[in-house]
Design a protein around this motif. Structure first.
Motif, PDB file in Angstrom:
ATOM      1  N   LEU A 274      39.924  20.133  24.074  1.00 52.22           N
ATOM      2  CA  LEU A 274      41.377  19.934  24.213  1.00 52.22           C
ATOM      3  C   LEU A 274      41.714  18.633  24.940  1.00 52.22           C
ATOM      4  O   LEU A 274      42.889  18.301  25.076  1.00 52.22           O
ATOM      5  N   SER A 275      40.710  17.896  25.379  1.00 54.98           N
ATOM      6  CA  SER A 275      41.012  16.662  26.128  1.00 54.98           C
ATOM      7  C   SER A 275      41.476  15.539  25.195  1.00 54.98           C
ATOM      8  O   SER A 275      42.068  14.570  25.630  1.00 54.98           O
ATOM      9  N   GLY A 276      41.216  15.669  23.898  1.00 58.70           N
ATOM     10  CA  GLY A 276      41.762  14.724  22.917  1.00 58.70           C
ATOM     11  C   GLY A 276      42.944  15.359  22.218  1.00 58.70           C
ATOM     12  O   GLY A 276      43.127  16.583  22.288  1.00 58.70           O
ATOM     13  N   HIS A 277      43.746  14.548  21.548  1.00 62.86           N
ATOM     14  CA  HIS A 277      44.910  15.115  20.861  1.00 62.86           C
ATOM     15  C   HIS A 277      44.473  15.866  19.606  1.00 62.86           C
ATOM     16  O   HIS A 277      43.599  15.395  18.877  1.00 62.86           O
ATOM     17  N   TYR A 278      45.070  17.010  19.346  1.00 60.33           N
ATOM     18  CA  TYR A 278      44.577  17.892  18.275  1.00 60.33           C
ATOM     19  C   TYR A 278      44.618  17.247  16.895  1.00 60.33           C
ATOM     20  O   TYR A 278      43.817  17.572  16.025  1.00 60.33           O
ATOM     21  N   ARG A 279      45.552  16.324  16.673  1.00 61.92           N
ATOM     22  CA  ARG A 279      45.669  15.738  15.327  1.00 61.92           C
ATOM     23  C   ARG A 279      44.668  14.614  15.091  1.00 61.92           C
ATOM     24  O   ARG A 279      44.405  14.236  13.950  1.00 61.92           O
ATOM     25  N   ALA A 280      44.121  14.055  16.185  1.00 59.72           N
ATOM     26  CA  ALA A 280      43.232  12.895  16.049  1.00 59.72           C
ATOM     27  C   ALA A 280      41.819  13.329  15.654  1.00 59.72           C
ATOM     28  O   ALA A 280      41.320  14.343  16.145  1.00 59.72           O
ATOM     29  N   ASP A 281      41.185  12.555  14.761  1.00 60.56           N
ATOM     30  CA  ASP A 281      39.745  12.733  14.561  1.00 60.56           C
ATOM     31  C   ASP A 281      39.089  12.254  15.843  1.00 60.56           C
ATOM     32  O   ASP A 281      39.461  11.212  16.388  1.00 60.56           O
ATOM     33  N   ILE A 318      53.786  19.561  32.804  1.00 60.05           N
ATOM     34  CA  ILE A 318      52.742  20.008  31.860  1.00 60.05           C
ATOM     35  C   ILE A 318      53.420  20.660  30.660  1.00 60.05           C
ATOM     36  O   ILE A 318      53.068  20.415  29.501  1.00 60.05           O
ATOM     37  N   SER A 319      54.422  21.470  30.958  1.00 60.13           N
ATOM     38  CA  SER A 319      55.146  22.167  29.897  1.00 60.13           C
ATOM     39  C   SER A 319      55.798  21.172  28.940  1.00 60.13           C
ATOM     40  O   SER A 319      55.747  21.359  27.708  1.00 60.13           O
ATOM     41  N   ALA A 320      56.374  20.116  29.504  1.00 59.89           N
ATOM     42  CA  ALA A 320      57.017  19.093  28.664  1.00 59.89           C
ATOM     43  C   ALA A 320      55.963  18.410  27.790  1.00 59.89           C
ATOM     44  O   ALA A 320      56.200  18.127  26.609  1.00 59.89           O
ATOM     45  N   ALA A 321      54.778  18.158  28.352  1.00 55.48           N
ATOM     46  CA  ALA A 321      53.712  17.505  27.580  1.00 55.48           C
ATOM     47  C   ALA A 321      53.250  18.406  26.431  1.00 55.48           C
ATOM     48  O   ALA A 321      53.083  17.952  25.298  1.00 55.48           O
ATOM     49  N   ILE A 322      53.065  19.688  26.708  1.00 47.97           N
ATOM     50  CA  ILE A 322      52.593  20.599  25.646  1.00 47.97           C
ATOM     51  C   ILE A 322      53.656  20.763  24.566  1.00 47.97           C
ATOM     52  O   ILE A 322      53.360  20.810  23.373  1.00 47.97           O
ATOM     53  N   SER A 323      54.920  20.809  24.984  1.00 51.60           N
ATOM     54  CA  SER A 323      55.980  20.979  23.978  1.00 51.60           C
ATOM     55  C   SER A 323      56.166  19.704  23.156  1.00 51.60           C
ATOM     56  O   SER A 323      56.766  19.733  22.090  1.00 51.60           O
ATOM     57  N   ASP A 324      55.607  18.580  23.628  1.00 48.27           N
ATOM     58  CA  ASP A 324      55.674  17.328  22.877  1.00 48.27           C
ATOM     59  C   ASP A 324      54.442  17.239  21.963  1.00 48.27           C
ATOM     60  O   ASP A 324      53.484  16.491  22.234  1.00 48.27           O
ATOM     61  N   ASP A 325      54.420  18.035  20.899  1.00 47.83           N
ATOM     62  CA  ASP A 325      53.334  18.028  19.923  1.00 47.83           C
ATOM     63  C   ASP A 325      51.962  18.251  20.582  1.00 47.83           C
ATOM     64  O   ASP A 325      50.989  17.559  20.285  1.00 47.83           O
ATOM     65  N   LEU A 326      51.915  19.202  21.477  1.00 46.26           N
ATOM     66  CA  LEU A 326      50.653  19.598  22.149  1.00 46.26           C
ATOM     67  C   LEU A 326      49.914  18.405  22.751  1.00 46.26           C
ATOM     68  O   LEU A 326      48.748  18.155  22.415  1.00 46.26           O
ATOM     69  N   ASN A 327      50.611  17.697  23.626  1.00 45.89           N
ATOM     70  CA  ASN A 327      49.994  16.507  24.226  1.00 45.89           C
ATOM     71  C   ASN A 327      49.059  16.916  25.374  1.00 45.89           C
ATOM     72  O   ASN A 327      49.364  16.749  26.551  1.00 45.89           O
ATOM     73  N   THR A 328      47.904  17.454  25.000  1.00 43.85           N
ATOM     74  CA  THR A 328      46.949  17.900  26.023  1.00 43.85           C
ATOM     75  C   THR A 328      46.349  16.752  26.844  1.00 43.85           C
ATOM     76  O   THR A 328      46.101  16.946  28.035  1.00 43.85           O
ATOM     77  N   PRO A 329      46.126  15.549  26.249  1.00 39.71           N
ATOM     78  CA  PRO A 329      45.599  14.476  27.105  1.00 39.71           C
ATOM     79  C   PRO A 329      46.539  14.198  28.286  1.00 39.71           C
ATOM     80  O   PRO A 329      46.087  14.001  29.416  1.00 39.71           O
ATOM     81  N   LYS A 330      47.837  14.216  28.020  1.00 42.63           N
ATOM     82  CA  LYS A 330      48.792  13.963  29.099  1.00 42.63           C
ATOM     83  C   LYS A 330      48.803  15.138  30.095  1.00 42.63           C
ATOM     84  O   LYS A 330      48.816  14.929  31.312  1.00 42.63           O
ATOM     85  N   ALA A 331      48.781  16.351  29.575  1.00 38.88           N
ATOM     86  CA  ALA A 331      48.788  17.528  30.460  1.00 38.88           C
ATOM     87  C   ALA A 331      47.571  17.500  31.385  1.00 38.88           C
ATOM     88  O   ALA A 331      47.687  17.743  32.595  1.00 38.88           O
ATOM     89  N   PHE A 332      46.405  17.158  30.826  1.00 30.96           N
ATOM     90  CA  PHE A 332      45.191  17.132  31.641  1.00 30.96           C
ATOM     91  C   PHE A 332      45.256  16.010  32.679  1.00 30.96           C
ATOM     92  O   PHE A 332      44.795  16.158  33.803  1.00 30.96           O
ATOM     93  N   ALA A 333      45.834  14.857  32.295  1.00 28.73           N
ATOM     94  CA  ALA A 333      45.961  13.745  33.240  1.00 28.73           C
ATOM     95  C   ALA A 333      46.875  14.144  34.404  1.00 28.73           C
ATOM     96  O   ALA A 333      46.630  13.770  35.555  1.00 28.73           O
ATOM     97  N   LEU A 334      47.903  14.922  34.105  1.00 30.86           N
ATOM     98  CA  LEU A 334      48.809  15.393  35.169  1.00 30.86           C
ATOM     99  C   LEU A 334      48.067  16.312  36.150  1.00 30.86           C
ATOM    100  O   LEU A 334      48.244  16.218  37.363  1.00 30.86           O
ATOM    101  N   ILE A 335      47.220  17.175  35.586  1.00 29.93           N
ATOM    102  CA  ILE A 335      46.456  18.080  36.470  1.00 29.93           C
ATOM    103  C   ILE A 335      45.452  17.270  37.296  1.00 29.93           C
ATOM    104  O   ILE A 335      45.275  17.516  38.495  1.00 29.93           O
ATOM    105  N   ASP A 336      44.821  16.267  36.674  1.00 29.33           N
ATOM    106  CA  ASP A 336      43.877  15.393  37.409  1.00 29.33           C
ATOM    107  C   ASP A 336      44.577  14.750  38.609  1.00 29.33           C
ATOM    108  O   ASP A 336      44.048  14.734  39.724  1.00 29.33           O
TER     109      ASP A 336
END
Ligand code: ZN
Length: 373
Positions: A274-281, A318-336
């Motif tokens: 999940l550390s990369g964006h789900y749509r990206a290869d 984090i919630s805003a990042a996930i609701s923005d097309d599942l932006n997990t890289p941003k959510a994880f950076a926020l937790i870091d």
């Protein structure tokens, strides 16, 4: 939400895992925001690749499917993927496929080639505008992914098989069209429309399902329901290994069960994928795994740190990042960032505040991201 499941003969490689983790986020986020979710997933427990593998390995196709389904379920549990509400196999849903074929027949959308039945794509007026690929590209990909563009007797090379008549040595089930088994695309269309009303919110799967699988489901669904099949098609990127596509033909598949047996914490796999964006290869590597371990250790250290503060802002972000097309890289950076600040903070929080805040964040990360620390 209807997500295309595995064909149970090489479960569960990291590409599968990445796909189902992505849809797990949509599932979890929807539940956390009080949306009611009806999540359906199939398992293609009879199809050519499964039968070919069973023949190659001298095992019964039914036993191979059963063992791979069990493995897949164990892997999903270990990865903390919430199960769909309905999880159905092709074999148990054959009566629904036969119903769907009968409805297509009434609409003049099927025809025979010898004893096999085909879906006529021209019965869906929108089929041609449904893809950005040229017809030549479509034919090529169709052939690579189980289609038979060159079979003589077909009205259009891209018409897809919906009922394969019985062949010697293959399993078959009775039907008004003669004994046989379902084609792959009609299986998903029939199961989805049994539980959900078109247009369904999401049809999902790996990006390799975009064409022809989801295009065929969309066309069959439109003819059956008289409405668009899905409002959105969500496709997850492919997972590569050391610069190459991970695939069975290259023999470089990494399996979740093998990695679990090697003692790798499934939580690390979840975080890494999940550390990369789900749509990206994206690429799998040992480095990704070790970076994920550092990250998990950082988060765990922050959770046991005596320093404190509020977490409402972090949760909102984090919630805003996930609701923005599942932006997990941003959510994880926020937790870091939060974790580093917490560990290096010089301010002791009131201990009760700190415990409450940690509890709140822990429940949130567990619920929405499936991350248990
Ligand atoms: Zn499907």
């Amino acid at each position: 939400m209807y997500v295309c499941g595995i064909t149970p003969y090489d479960a569960t490689h990291l590409g599968h895992a990445a796909t189902y983790l992505s849809f797990d986020l949509i599932h979890r986020y929807s539940l956390a925001t009080d949306k009611s979710v009806s999540y359906i997933q199939n398992i293609t427990d009879v199809d050519d690749p499964l039968l070919e593998r069973a023949t190659r390995d001298h095992v019964s196709w039914a036993n191979l499917a059963e063992s791979q389904i069990a493995l897949f379920r164990d892997d999903m549990t270990a990865l903390r993927v919430l199960p769909p509400q309905h999880y159905l196999g092709a074999v148990e849903t054959i009566p629904w496929v036969i119903e769907a074929i009968a409805s297509l027949e009434k609409r003049g959308a099927i025809y025979r080639v010898e004893d096999d039945l085909y879906f006529d794509i021209s019965s869906d007026g929108s089929f041609k505008s449904n893809s950005t690929l040229s017809v030549e590209e479509q034919k090529l990909i169709f052939a690579e992914r189980g289609g038979d563009p060159d079979r003589s007797g077909k009205r259009n090379p891209l018409d897809c098989l919906i009922w394969r008549a019985h062949r010697e040595g293959e399993p078959s089930w009775p039907s008004p069209y003669g004994p046989g088994r379902p084609g792959w695309h009609i299986e998903c269309t029939a199961i989805a429309l049994k539980y959900l009303t078109a247009p369904i919110s999401i049809q999902g799967g790996g990006s390799d399902l975009h064409f022809p699988h989801h295009s065929m489901c969309a066309a069959q669904g439109r003819v059956l329901a008289g409405a668009d099949f899905a409002r959105r098609f969500v496709h997850t990127g492919m997972i590569g290994l050391n610069g190459e596509k991970m695939s069975k033909s290259r023999g470089n598949l990494k399996f979740v069960s093998v990695m679990r047996d090697e003692g790798i914490d499934p939580m690390l796999l979840r975080i890494a994928l999940l550390s990369g964006h789900y749509r990206a290869d994206r690429e799998w590597s040992d480095r990704l795994l070790s970076e994920s371990e550092l990250r998990l250790n950082l988060w765990r250290e922050a959770f046991s740190s005596p320093y404190g503060g509020h977490v409402e802002g972090l949760i909102m972000n984090i919630s805003a990042a996930i609701s923005d097309d599942l932006n997990t890289p941003k959510a994880f950076a926020l937790i870091d960032e939060w974790a580093k600040n917490r560990i290096h903070s010089l301010v002791h929080a009131e201990s009760s505040d700190s415990v409450n805040a940690i509890g709140q964040l822990s429940r949130y990360l567990d619920g929405v991201l499936g991350i248990a620390l």
